[in-house]
Design a protein around this motif. Structure first.
Motif, mmCIF file in Angstrom:
data_model
loop_
_atom_site.group_PDB
_atom_site.id
_atom_site.type_symbol
_atom_site.label_atom_id
_atom_site.label_comp_id
_atom_site.label_asym_id
_atom_site.label_seq_id
_atom_site.Cartn_x
_atom_site.Cartn_y
_atom_site.Cartn_z
ATOM 1 N N PRO A 190 -8.816 -0.173 7.028
ATOM 2 C CA PRO A 190 -10.110 -0.532 7.650
ATOM 3 C C PRO A 190 -11.155 -1.014 6.643
ATOM 4 O O PRO A 190 -12.085 -1.743 7.004
ATOM 5 C CB PRO A 190 -10.568 0.780 8.307
ATOM 6 N N LYS A 215 -4.665 8.613 2.992
ATOM 7 C CA LYS A 215 -5.792 7.916 3.613
ATOM 8 C C LYS A 215 -5.393 6.479 3.960
ATOM 9 O O LYS A 215 -4.878 5.751 3.113
ATOM 10 C CB LYS A 215 -6.972 7.914 2.645
ATOM 11 N N GLN A 232 -1.695 0.073 10.753
ATOM 12 C CA GLN A 232 -1.287 1.132 9.827
ATOM 13 C C GLN A 232 -1.725 2.496 10.351
ATOM 14 O O GLN A 232 -2.865 2.668 10.789
ATOM 15 C CB GLN A 232 -1.870 0.879 8.430
ATOM 16 N N ASP A 233 -0.822 3.459 10.294
ATOM 17 C CA ASP A 233 -1.090 4.813 10.784
ATOM 18 C C ASP A 233 -0.490 5.803 9.798
ATOM 19 O O ASP A 233 0.720 6.025 9.773
ATOM 20 C CB ASP A 233 -0.478 4.988 12.172
ATOM 21 N N THR A 234 -1.350 6.385 8.971
ATOM 22 C CA THR A 234 -0.868 7.193 7.839
ATOM 23 C C THR A 234 -0.895 8.699 8.118
ATOM 24 O O THR A 234 -0.673 9.485 7.198
ATOM 25 C CB THR A 234 -1.729 6.905 6.594
ATOM 26 N N ALA A 249 1.145 10.788 9.514
ATOM 27 C CA ALA A 249 2.376 11.537 9.233
ATOM 28 C C ALA A 249 2.696 11.608 7.739
ATOM 29 O O ALA A 249 3.442 12.486 7.318
ATOM 30 C CB ALA A 249 3.553 10.924 9.989
ATOM 31 N N VAL A 250 2.175 10.687 6.944
ATOM 32 C CA VAL A 250 2.434 10.756 5.497
ATOM 33 C C VAL A 250 1.271 11.428 4.757
ATOM 34 O O VAL A 250 1.306 11.569 3.535
ATOM 35 C CB VAL A 250 2.719 9.369 4.867
ATOM 36 N N PRO A 298 0.827 -1.215 0.000
ATOM 37 C CA PRO A 298 0.000 0.000 0.000
ATOM 38 C C PRO A 298 0.860 1.263 0.000
ATOM 39 O O PRO A 298 2.029 1.197 0.374
ATOM 40 C CB PRO A 298 -0.778 -0.118 1.315
ATOM 41 N N TYR A 299 0.302 2.375 -0.399
ATOM 42 C CA TYR A 299 0.858 3.733 -0.243
ATOM 43 C C TYR A 299 2.000 4.113 -1.188
ATOM 44 O O TYR A 299 2.021 5.236 -1.683
ATOM 45 C CB TYR A 299 1.275 4.007 1.221
#
Lengths: 129, 102, 110
Positions: free
Chosen positions: A74, A70, A62-64, A66-67, A23-24
């Motif tokens: 979830p 989205k 996942q904790d986005t 700081a970047v 992802p991302y």
């Protein structure tokens, strides 16, 4: 699709979506999820495969923030409500990354490459992202 | 100061990290960002790539990209330093040149 | 396009969905409902609040079939059916209620 129930009584095909990207870093994972949701909204017979870096899409925690992107992890938990219940992870990919099913946000069925290949051969449509 | 190398591709998906590690001279710094942060994890099939050059190169990994991917609690290879965006800028300023492996 | 709420403009796309979900408020919802020619009752708010909770949890706007099923599971069959939801939101419960709730257009609606 309109909100009314047109297009819901038609041909049902076996669709397999194969997620191979993390992802991302690229938009493939998010677009792949979008395809799954659309196929499910049209009430198709949907299977979703996570292999190679695609298994990282399901990584817990996942904790986005700081970047500034989205966090769509979830949404995998919403697939059940879309009647998408066939989620498969390739065993070899999971092991190569030192991960186990307990590290993932949704329950999945872990299959060997050989078993996944058999399943893939039974599909009407296979799409990879 | 020697060179700073940045890598942004997953080591499972491309050979970018391998190429970088083949060319990076002793004393250089390697900063893993975006999908390359998976290369900083201990206990994977590719961990040995970074570990093998730990004595000769300085390894950094971008914290926000680690957190985004749910790896905030994951075990990193011994010797890898987690940096933030401010440190990223400092690293670029401290080195003579930056090679961004794409 | 956009909506005027308390002297500020909230941006929306050409179909009227707001572009930044964090700008949502009840006042804004009432404004969007007015554009949609919907008189908001407690029953309307119940569905709108349900959609906001759904989005908070899953980060998507549900397709109509999924919404109906989720409402049925949460509020019972007398509300979790398309007739009830269409009476509240005649131009499509998923689309209109999502718009009022500040959510994006549901995935699967072209």
């Amino acid at each position: 699709m309109q909100d009314d129930d047109i297009n819901t009584e038609g041909v049902v095909k076996k669709f397999m979506f194969v997620n191979r990207r993390a992802p991302y870093g690229t938009v493939y994972a998010l677009e792949g999820l979008e395809m799954v949701l659309i196929a499910a909204a049209f009430e198709q017979d949907v299977s979703v495969v996570f292999m190679d870096d695609g298994v990282y899409q399901l990584k817990k925690g996942q904790d986005t923030k700081a970047v500034n992107m989205k966090n769509f992890s979830p949404t995998f938990r919403a697939l059940d409500g879309y009647d998408v219940e066939k989620l498969y992870v390739e065993k070899e990919s999971l092991e190569a990354r030192g991960l186990s099913p307990a590290d993932l946000v949704v329950p999945v069925e872990v299959l060997s490459a050989d078993e996944l290949g058999t399943l893939m051969a039974e599909q009407d449509v296979v799409m990879t992202a | 100061m020697p060179m700073l190398h940045t890598v942004n591709k997953s080591p499972f998906q491309t050979t970018t990290l391998e190429s970088c590690l083949r060319l990076a001279k002793k004393g250089s710094a390697v900063l893993l960002i975006e999908d390359a942060v998976y290369g900083a994890l201990d206990g994977t099939a590719v961990s040995a790539r970074v570990a093998k050059r730990m004595k000769e190169l300085k390894f950094y990994v971008l914290g926000p990209d680690i957190a985004a991917r749910g790896l905030g609690e994951a075990k990193l290879i011994d010797g890898v330093t987690v940096v933030d965006y401010g440190n990223f800028v400092d690293l670029v300023a401290e080195h003579d040149a930056t090679q961004a492996w794409m | 396009m956009g909506y005027q709420v308390n002297g500020t403009t909230v941006a929306a796309d050409e179909e009227g969905y707001i572009t930044d979900i964090s700008q949502w408020s009840r006042e804004l919802a009432a404004e969007i409902a007015k554009e949609e020619k919907i008189e908001m009752s407690d029953d309307h708010w119940e569905v709108v609040n349900f959609l906001r909770d759904y989005y908070e949890e899953y980060q998507i706007a549900p397709a109509i079939r999924v919404l109906t099923k989720a409402v049925k599971n949460s509020m019972g069959p007398e509300k979790g059916n398309s007739q009830y939801l269409y009476e509240l939101f005649p131009y499509g419960p998923a689309k209109q209620a999502c718009k009022i709730a500040g959510l994006p257009k549901p995935t699967g609606c072209i």
